[in-house]
Design a protein around this motif. Structure first.
Motif, PDB file in Angstrom:
ATOM      1  N   THR A   1      17.446  -2.728 -17.758  1.00  0.00           N
ATOM      2  CA  THR A   1      16.039  -2.502 -17.424  1.00  0.00           C
ATOM      3  C   THR A   1      15.661  -1.050 -17.700  1.00  0.00           C
ATOM      4  O   THR A   1      16.504  -0.157 -17.727  1.00  0.00           O
ATOM      5  CB  THR A   1      15.760  -2.845 -15.954  1.00  0.00           C
ATOM      6  N   LEU A   2      14.366  -0.833 -17.861  1.00  0.00           N
ATOM      7  CA  LEU A   2      13.862   0.487 -18.231  1.00  0.00           C
ATOM      8  C   LEU A   2      13.914   1.451 -17.048  1.00  0.00           C
ATOM      9  O   LEU A   2      13.517   1.110 -15.933  1.00  0.00           O
ATOM     10  CB  LEU A   2      12.421   0.361 -18.724  1.00  0.00           C
ATOM     11  N   VAL A   3      14.388   2.677 -17.316  1.00  0.00           N
ATOM     12  CA  VAL A   3      14.367   3.760 -16.336  1.00  0.00           C
ATOM     13  C   VAL A   3      13.434   4.843 -16.879  1.00  0.00           C
ATOM     14  O   VAL A   3      13.592   5.294 -18.020  1.00  0.00           O
ATOM     15  CB  VAL A   3      15.768   4.337 -16.090  1.00  0.00           C
ATOM     16  N   ILE A   4      12.458   5.240 -16.069  1.00  0.00           N
ATOM     17  CA  ILE A   4      11.450   6.211 -16.481  1.00  0.00           C
ATOM     18  C   ILE A   4      11.721   7.546 -15.802  1.00  0.00           C
ATOM     19  O   ILE A   4      11.852   7.621 -14.580  1.00  0.00           O
ATOM     20  CB  ILE A   4      10.040   5.725 -16.116  1.00  0.00           C
ATOM     21  N   HIS A   5      11.791   8.603 -16.611  1.00  0.00           N
ATOM     22  CA  HIS A   5      11.932   9.965 -16.095  1.00  0.00           C
ATOM     23  C   HIS A   5      10.644  10.699 -16.452  1.00  0.00           C
ATOM     24  O   HIS A   5      10.406  11.044 -17.616  1.00  0.00           O
ATOM     25  CB  HIS A   5      13.141  10.658 -16.720  1.00  0.00           C
ATOM     26  N   ALA A   6       9.780  10.905 -15.453  1.00  0.00           N
ATOM     27  CA  ALA A   6       8.491  11.582 -15.658  1.00  0.00           C
ATOM     28  C   ALA A   6       8.251  12.487 -14.464  1.00  0.00           C
ATOM     29  O   ALA A   6       7.486  12.153 -13.548  1.00  0.00           O
ATOM     30  CB  ALA A   6       7.371  10.555 -15.808  1.00  0.00           C
ATOM     31  N   PRO A   7       8.900  13.645 -14.440  1.00  0.00           N
ATOM     32  CA  PRO A   7       8.874  14.495 -13.238  1.00  0.00           C
ATOM     33  C   PRO A   7       7.486  14.949 -12.816  1.00  0.00           C
ATOM     34  O   PRO A   7       7.267  15.230 -11.629  1.00  0.00           O
ATOM     35  CB  PRO A   7       9.764  15.683 -13.633  1.00  0.00           C
ATOM     36  N   GLU A   8       6.531  15.031 -13.734  1.00  0.00           N
ATOM     37  CA  GLU A   8       5.186  15.445 -13.349  1.00  0.00           C
ATOM     38  C   GLU A   8       4.422  14.336 -12.629  1.00  0.00           C
ATOM     39  O   GLU A   8       3.437  14.599 -11.939  1.00  0.00           O
ATOM     40  CB  GLU A   8       4.396  15.901 -14.577  1.00  0.00           C
TER      41      GLU A   8
ATOM     42  N   ARG B   1       0.852  -1.187   0.000  1.00  0.00           N
ATOM     43  CA  ARG B   1       0.000   0.000   0.000  1.00  0.00           C
ATOM     44  C   ARG B   1       0.889   1.239   0.000  1.00  0.00           C
ATOM     45  O   ARG B   1       1.922   1.265   0.656  1.00  0.00           O
ATOM     46  CB  ARG B   1      -0.937   0.000   1.214  1.00  0.00           C
ATOM     47  N   MET B   2       0.466   2.237  -0.735  1.00  0.00           N
ATOM     48  CA  MET B   2       1.237   3.471  -0.790  1.00  0.00           C
ATOM     49  C   MET B   2       0.273   4.636  -0.993  1.00  0.00           C
ATOM     50  O   MET B   2      -0.859   4.456  -1.451  1.00  0.00           O
ATOM     51  CB  MET B   2       2.259   3.417  -1.942  1.00  0.00           C
ATOM     52  N   ARG B   3       0.720   5.821  -0.646  1.00  0.00           N
ATOM     53  CA  ARG B   3      -0.102   7.011  -0.837  1.00  0.00           C
ATOM     54  C   ARG B   3       0.468   7.823  -1.995  1.00  0.00           C
ATOM     55  O   ARG B   3       1.683   7.974  -2.117  1.00  0.00           O
ATOM     56  CB  ARG B   3      -0.155   7.848   0.442  1.00  0.00           C
ATOM     57  N   VAL B   4      -0.432   8.292  -2.850  1.00  0.00           N
ATOM     58  CA  VAL B   4      -0.006   9.061  -4.019  1.00  0.00           C
ATOM     59  C   VAL B   4      -0.744  10.391  -4.040  1.00  0.00           C
ATOM     60  O   VAL B   4      -1.868  10.509  -3.535  1.00  0.00           O
ATOM     61  CB  VAL B   4      -0.261   8.287  -5.330  1.00  0.00           C
ATOM     62  N   GLU B   5      -0.116  11.387  -4.637  1.00  0.00           N
ATOM     63  CA  GLU B   5      -0.668  12.736  -4.647  1.00  0.00           C
ATOM     64  C   GLU B   5      -1.800  12.877  -5.664  1.00  0.00           C
ATOM     65  O   GLU B   5      -1.663  12.462  -6.817  1.00  0.00           O
ATOM     66  CB  GLU B   5       0.434  13.749  -4.963  1.00  0.00           C
ATOM     67  N   LYS B   6      -2.874  13.481  -5.224  1.00  0.00           N
ATOM     68  CA  LYS B   6      -4.009  13.703  -6.119  1.00  0.00           C
ATOM     69  C   LYS B   6      -3.602  14.565  -7.322  1.00  0.00           C
ATOM     70  O   LYS B   6      -4.047  14.333  -8.446  1.00  0.00           O
ATOM     71  CB  LYS B   6      -5.165  14.363  -5.367  1.00  0.00           C
ATOM     72  N   ALA B   7      -2.746  15.567  -7.080  1.00  0.00           N
ATOM     73  CA  ALA B   7      -2.327  16.458  -8.168  1.00  0.00           C
ATOM     74  C   ALA B   7      -1.616  15.681  -9.273  1.00  0.00           C
ATOM     75  O   ALA B   7      -1.825  15.929 -10.466  1.00  0.00           O
ATOM     76  CB  ALA B   7      -1.419  17.563  -7.623  1.00  0.00           C
ATOM     77  N   ARG B   8      -0.764  14.727  -8.892  1.00  0.00           N
ATOM     78  CA  ARG B   8      -0.055  13.923  -9.895  1.00  0.00           C
ATOM     79  C   ARG B   8      -1.023  13.003 -10.634  1.00  0.00           C
ATOM     80  O   ARG B   8      -0.883  12.777 -11.837  1.00  0.00           O
ATOM     81  CB  ARG B   8       1.059  13.121  -9.223  1.00  0.00           C
ATOM     82  N   MET B   9      -2.007  12.472  -9.924  1.00  0.00           N
ATOM     83  CA  MET B   9      -3.002  11.620 -10.576  1.00  0.00           C
ATOM     84  C   MET B   9      -3.773  12.407 -11.627  1.00  0.00           C
ATOM     85  O   MET B   9      -4.066  11.894 -12.714  1.00  0.00           O
ATOM     86  CB  MET B   9      -3.959  11.039  -9.528  1.00  0.00           C
ATOM     87  N   MET B  10      -4.078  13.653 -11.323  1.00  0.00           N
ATOM     88  CA  MET B  10      -4.817  14.471 -12.290  1.00  0.00           C
ATOM     89  C   MET B  10      -3.962  14.780 -13.516  1.00  0.00           C
ATOM     90  O   MET B  10      -4.469  14.817 -14.645  1.00  0.00           O
ATOM     91  CB  MET B  10      -5.325  15.747 -11.620  1.00  0.00           C
TER      92      MET B  10
END
Length: 367
Positions: free
Chosen positions: A230-237, A68-77
C-alpha cells in the motif's frame, strides 16, 4: 502573491466580500441565511476567521464510519498554495463551490479562494452544478457523478468547456467518462488525496497533450510502499507523520503511480484474491448502469463475490452471468447477482462499501 496571514485575507462570495473584520456578521449569517449552501460557507468562514488554529473536518465514510477530526489552518493553507501554483490561479479568478462543506475537498476550495484572492460562486451540491451558472468560472472542483451529469446536458457541457481548469475528486474517473473529456478545451485533472492529506497530494491530467494514466505527486511529497504493497505518503508540510494508506498502488520509474484498489476491498474467494476495483473496471465494458461489487461469507469459498446492479438493467441474470463468464477470469465471476433500487453512495459520491455489503448480507436468502 499568496496571502497566508489570515488577518489579511479576504474573499468574494457571490456579490459580497468578507474578511476577518466581518467575523461577527459571518457568525450571524451562518444562522440567519436562508440559502443552505451559503449558510454553510458563512459558517466555515466564521470558523476560519476565529482565533482557533484548527478547523473541524469529516472523513467521507466510504469505507467505514465517518470520523471528525481537527486540522491545522496553516497546513491547509500550504496545501492550497500548492494547488493554486500548479493550476496557475490568480487574484480575481472565479471559482465555483458546488460540494458539501462537511468534507475536506469543499473546505479546501474556500481556503484556496482565501489564499489566492479568488471570487467564489456558490451552488447547492447537486448533479448539475453548472445548470444556472452564467458568469465566468475559471476553476471548478467536482466529483465524478457531477462531471458525468454535466456532460449529459448540452448547455452545461458548453459551460464546462469554458472553465479554465477542473479538478475531479472523491472517486475514480472511469475510462468511458475519461474518453468524453478528450476533446474538451478546458484542463481536467483527477486528484489523489484524502482528509488526512488535506485534499490532494497528486494530480493526473485527464485530457490534452499531458494526459496520463499515472498520478504525479506535488513537489515536497515523496512516496513509498508498505510491506502490504500500500502507498505510504511522506508530506511533512501537510502531515505531521508518514501516512500509510489502504490504497494498493504501482510506483513507476518516472515518479508517477497508478492505483490498483484498496487493500480492504480484496475478496479472498476460495484462495483467489480479487481486487474489487479492478473487477469493476472490467465490468464497465459490460454494464452501463450504476453497479458495485461486494462480498458475503460463504461456507465453501470463505467469501463469495456479489454483484449489486440496479433493477432496470435490461439484461436478465442468466444472460448477465454468461456475459461475465466470457469477460472475466474463471474464478473472478461474481457468484451472486443482487438487483437493487440504487447502489449506495456516500455524501461525496463514492460507493459506500459498507452499505453495499450490508445490502448483500440482508439478502441472505438469495446469497
Amino acid at each position: 502573491m499568496w496571502q497566508t496571514e489570515i488577518e489579511w485575507q479576504h474573499v468574494g462570495v457571490e456579490e459580497r466580500r468578507f474578511s476577518a473584520t466581518d467575523l461577527h456578521e459571518l457568525a450571524a449569517l451562518s444562522v440567519e441565511e436562508e440559502d443552505e449552501a451559503l449558510r454553510a460557507v458563512y459558517a466555515f468562514l466564521a470558523e476560519w476567521f476565529s482565533p482557533a488554529s484548527t478547523v473541524e473536518v469529516q472523513t467521507s465514510g466510504s469505507t467505514g464510519v465517518p470520523k471528525r477530526m481537527r486540522v491545522e489552518k496553516a497546513r491547509m493553507m500550504r496545501s492550497a498554495v500548492r494547488t493554486c501554483e500548479f493550476l496557475g490561479l490568480r487574484p480575481g479568478d472565479t471559482a465555483l463551490l458546488c460540494m458539501d462543506l462537511k468534507y475536506i475537498g469543499a473546505k479546501m476550495m474556500v481556503v484556496r479562494a482565501l489564499v489566492a484572492g479568488l471570487h467564489l460562486w456558490v451552488r447547492r451540491p447537486s448533479g448539475h452544478p453548472l445548470a444556472d451558472v452564467e458568469g465566468r468560472v475559471d476553476f471548478l472542483s467536482v466529483v465524478p457523478m457531477q462531471l458525468y451529469h454535466t456532460l449529459e446536458q448540452a448547455d452545461e457541457r458548453e459551460r464546462l468547456s469554458r472553465v479554465r481548469c477542473v479538478i475531479v475528486g472523491g472517486g475514480a474517473v472511469d475510462e468511458a467518462l475519461e474518453r468524453r473529456l478528450e476533446y474538451l478545451p478546458c484542463r481536467v485533472y483527477s486528484t489523489y488525496g484524502m482528509t488526512e492529506t488535506l485534499s490532494h497530494v497528486a494530480l493526473r491530467p485527464l485530457n490534452g497533450p499531458e494526459a496520463s494514466v499515472g498520478y504525479r505527486p506535488f513537489e515536497g511529497v515523496s512516496l513509498s510502499l508498505s510491506a502490504r504493497g500500500t502507498l505510504v505518503i511522506h508530506a511533512p508540510e501537510l502531515c505531521s507523520s508518514d501516512l500509510e494508506t489502504n490504497d494498493v498502488v504501482r510506483l513507476h520509474a518516472d515518479g508517477t503511480f497508478t492505483i490498483v484498489g484498496r487493500a480492504d476491498n480484496v475478496v479472498n474467494s476460495g484462495g483467489v484474491k480479487i481486487q474489487i476495483e479492478e473487477e469493476e473496471r472490467r465490468l464497465k465494458e459490460l454494464i452501463d448502469v450504476p453497479f458495485a461489487l461486494t462480498s458475503v461469507p460463504d461456507r465453501r469459498l470463505g467469501e463469495a463475490l456479489v454483484l449489486l446492479v440496479i433493477r432496470d438493467f435490461p439484461m436478465d441474470d442468466v444472460g448477465l452471468f454468461d456475459a461475465m463468464k466470457a469477460l472475466l477470469p474463471r474464478y473472478h465471476v461474481p457468484r451472486y447477482i443482487l438487483r437493487v433500487a440504487a447502489v449506495p453512495v456516500a455524501g461525496n459520491g463514492k460507493i459506500d462499501r459498507k452499505a453495499c455489503r450490508e445490502l448483500a448480507l440482508e439478502a441472505g436468502a438469495v446469497c
